[in-house]
Scaffold this active site. Structure first.
Site, PDB file in Angstrom:
ATOM      1  N   CYS A 191       2.962 -13.728   1.468  1.00 28.08           N
ATOM      2  CA  CYS A 191       3.827 -13.687   2.659  1.00 28.08           C
ATOM      3  C   CYS A 191       4.117 -12.245   3.036  1.00 28.08           C
ATOM      4  CB  CYS A 191       5.074 -14.514   2.414  1.00 28.08           C
ATOM      5  SG  CYS A 191       4.648 -16.267   2.373  1.00 28.08           S
ATOM      6  N   TYR A 212      -9.248   0.482  -9.608  1.00 34.10           N
ATOM      7  CA  TYR A 212      -7.959   0.304  -8.930  1.00 34.10           C
ATOM      8  C   TYR A 212      -7.839  -1.077  -8.289  1.00 34.10           C
ATOM      9  CZ  TYR A 212      -8.380   5.285  -9.709  1.00 34.10           C
ATOM     10  OH  TYR A 212      -8.592   6.504 -10.309  1.00 34.10           O
TER      11      TYR A 212
END
Ligand SMILES: *Cc1c(COP(=O)(O)O)cnc(C)c1O
Length: 410
Positions: free
Chosen positions: A337, A365
Site C-alpha cells: 500500500c 541490494y
C-alpha cells in the site's frame, strides 16, 4: 538467463521449475556468474599486486560469502554483524576490512578484538584509537577526495557534501594525529560511489589518494573501493575494468618509483560481483486495465526490491511464462500500500494472471534492502551451484514477524 526450447534457464536449471519447487516470490543466484565476474575483475587488475574484498552489504547470505572466499576474495564489512557473518563463512579476520561510518568507538574496539582490518573515516575516532592503542593497531584511513562520481546523488559518496571519509583538505590534520600517536597507517582508502563508468574520474580520485599517501611512510596498500558498474539494460554503459586496471596499474607503478617502496592495491566490488547473478521471480496476481496503462500487479513490491523506487533504478523484467507471447506495454506494480511501481509501460511478452516475471540484476541490494513492511514475509533465496539448486534461506512466516514482539498482558 538463456531461452532454451522456449524455457528460461539459469545455471542449467529450468527457472519455472525452481518456482514450482520453492514457490514465489523467490530470489535465485547463479554461482557461475559470480565466479565469472570475480575472475574478470581479478584478471583486469593483474598488472598490480592486489586483493579483492567483496563489499558484502550487497548480498550477505553466508553461502554466497563462502563461495566468494573459495574464489579467492576477502571481505569488506560495514557492521559488526557483517564481520561476524564473514567469520562464520570461514574468512580469516585479517582478510576482513571493517569500514564503518558513524559507529561508536565500542564497535571499533570489538572489531579490533576480533582481528579485523580497520578502515576509519573520522578524525575523533583516529584520536581515540591513538589514545587507547597507540600505534599497536594498524589502521587504514578513508579519504574523501571530493570528486563527483557515481550513478546518482544517493549513491555518490565522494563529493563535498558526503558524510563519508575524511576530507582531503584535512590531510594536515591526519598527518598531525598520525605523528602525535605514532599511528600505524597501513593504507589509504577511497570509495567514491556506485556505478562509476568514467575511468578518468576514477583515476583522478586514485591520483589524489596516491599523492596523499606520500605524507605517510607506513603505507602498505591503497584501497580504491568499489563502484564498478554493470549493465542493467541493453546498451547500458558499464565500467571498462580492463582499461581501468591497465591505467591504474601504470599509475601505481609510477607511484612506487616515486615513493621508492612498493605497495599493493585493494578493491571492494559489491554490485559488480553479485548483481547479474541474481533474479527475483514474482507471480502476477492481477491484470488491471486503466485509462493510463495496463497494470500487471505482482506478489512482491518495495518490501522485496526497493531499488526502482528508491534510486529510480531500471531492472529488466522478463515474462518467463510466455516467451512467445505478443509484445505489449505493461506497468508492473507491487502489492504494497504505497505507489510501488517497478516499471512503467514496459514492453513484455503478453502477461496473464498467474505468469511468473523475472527481475534481472536482482543479486545486489535486493534481499538485503528488503523489509517486513505491510507485515509481509521476505522471500526465500536459492543458490545454484554446479547445476544444483539449494535453498539457502527459507521464506519467512508470520511466526518470524511475531518473534521479536513481546505481547503484554494489558
Ligand atoms: C557499498 C560499498 C562498496 C561497494 O559498492 P558497489 O557499488 O556495490 O560496488 C565498496 N566499499 C564500501 C566502503 C562500500 O560502502
Amino acid at each position: 538467463m538463456l531461452l532454451q526450447n522456449s524455457r528460461y534457464t539459469l545455471g542449467g536449471m529450468d527457472v519455472l521449475g525452481l518456482v514450482e519447487e520453492f514457490g514465489a516470490p523467490l530470489y535465485v543466484y547463479n554461482a557461475d556468474t559470480i565466479h565469472r565476474q570475480f575472475t574478470r575483475l581479478d584478471r583486469a587488475f593483474s598488472g598490480i599486486d592486489h586483493q579483492i574484498k567483496y563489499a558484502c552489504k550487497a548480498l550477505t547470505n553466508v553461502n554466497i560469502l563462502r563461495f566468494i572466499r573459495q574464489c579467492g576474495g576477502g571481505l569488506d564489512t560495514v557492521s559488526l554483524n557483517e564481520l561476524h557473518l564473514g567469520l562464520q563463512a570461514g574468512f580469516a579476520a585479517k582478510d576482513i576490512f571493517f569500514t564503518p561510518n558513524n559507529v561508536s568507538f565500542d564497535e571499533v574496539k570489538e572489531a579490533i578484538a576480533l582481528g579485523a582490518q580497520l578502515n576509519l573515516d573520522n578524525l575523533p575516532m583516529l584520536e581515540k584509537l591513538g589514545q587507547t592503542y597507540g600505534g599497536s593497531v594498524p589502521v587504514c584511513i578513508r579519504i574523501n577526495p571530493h570528486i563527483m562520481a557515481g550513478g546518482n546523488e544517493k549513491i555518490s559518496t565522494g563529493h563535498i557534501n558526503s558524510k563519508f571519509g575524511i576530507s582531503i583538505t584535512q590531510l594536515d590534520d591526519i598527518v598531525r594525529v598520525q605523528e602525535q600517536y605514532g599511528l600505524d597507517v597501513s593504507g589509504l582508502h577511497m570509495h567514491t560511489g556506485s556505478e562509476i563508468v568514467d575511468t578518468d574520474i576514477f583515476l583522478q580520485g586514485a591520483q589524489i589518494l596516491l599523492e596523499a599517501g606520500r605524507r605517510l611512510k607506513t603505507i602498505r596498500f591503497f584501497d580504491f573501493g568499489g563502484g564498478f558498474k554493470v549493465p542493467y539494460k541493453q546498451g547500458d554503459k558499464e565500467t571498462n575494468v580492463e582499461e581501468l586496471g591497465e591505467r591504474l596499474a601504470a599509475l601505481c607503478h609510477n607511484e612506487m618509483k616515486q615513493r621508492g617502496s612498493s605497495f599493493y592495491a585493494c578493491f571492494e566490488p559489491g554490485k559488480y560481483l553479485v548483481s547479474e547473478a541474481g533474479l527475483l521471480l514474482v507471480r502476477v496476481n492481477v491484470i488491471k486495465q486503466t485509462p493510463a496503462t495496463t497494470f500487471a500487479g505482482v506478489d512482491s513490491g518495495l518490501n522485496h526490491l526497493i531499488r526502482p523506487m528508491f534510486y529510480k533504478a531500471h531492472h529488466d523484467i522478463t515474462n518467463i511464462s510466455n516467451p512467445e507471447g505478443a509484445v505489449k506495454p505493461y506497468s508492473v506494480a507491487g502489492y504494497i500500500c504505497e505507489t510501488d511501481n517497478f516499471a512503467w509501460d514496459r514492453e513484455m511478452n503478453e502477461v496473464r494472471e498467474g505468469d511468473i516475471l523475472a527481475f534481472h540484476n536482482a543479486g545486489a541490494y535486493g534481499i538485503m534492502m528488503a523489509s517486513n513492511y505491510n507485515s509481509r514475509p521476505r522471500p526465500a533465496e536459492v543458490f545454484i551451484v554446479n547445476g544444483k539448486a539449494h535453498l539457502i534461506r527459507r521464506r519467512e512466516t508470520l511466526e518470524d514477524i511475531l518473534r521479536t514482539q513481546l505481547v503484554l498482558d494489558i
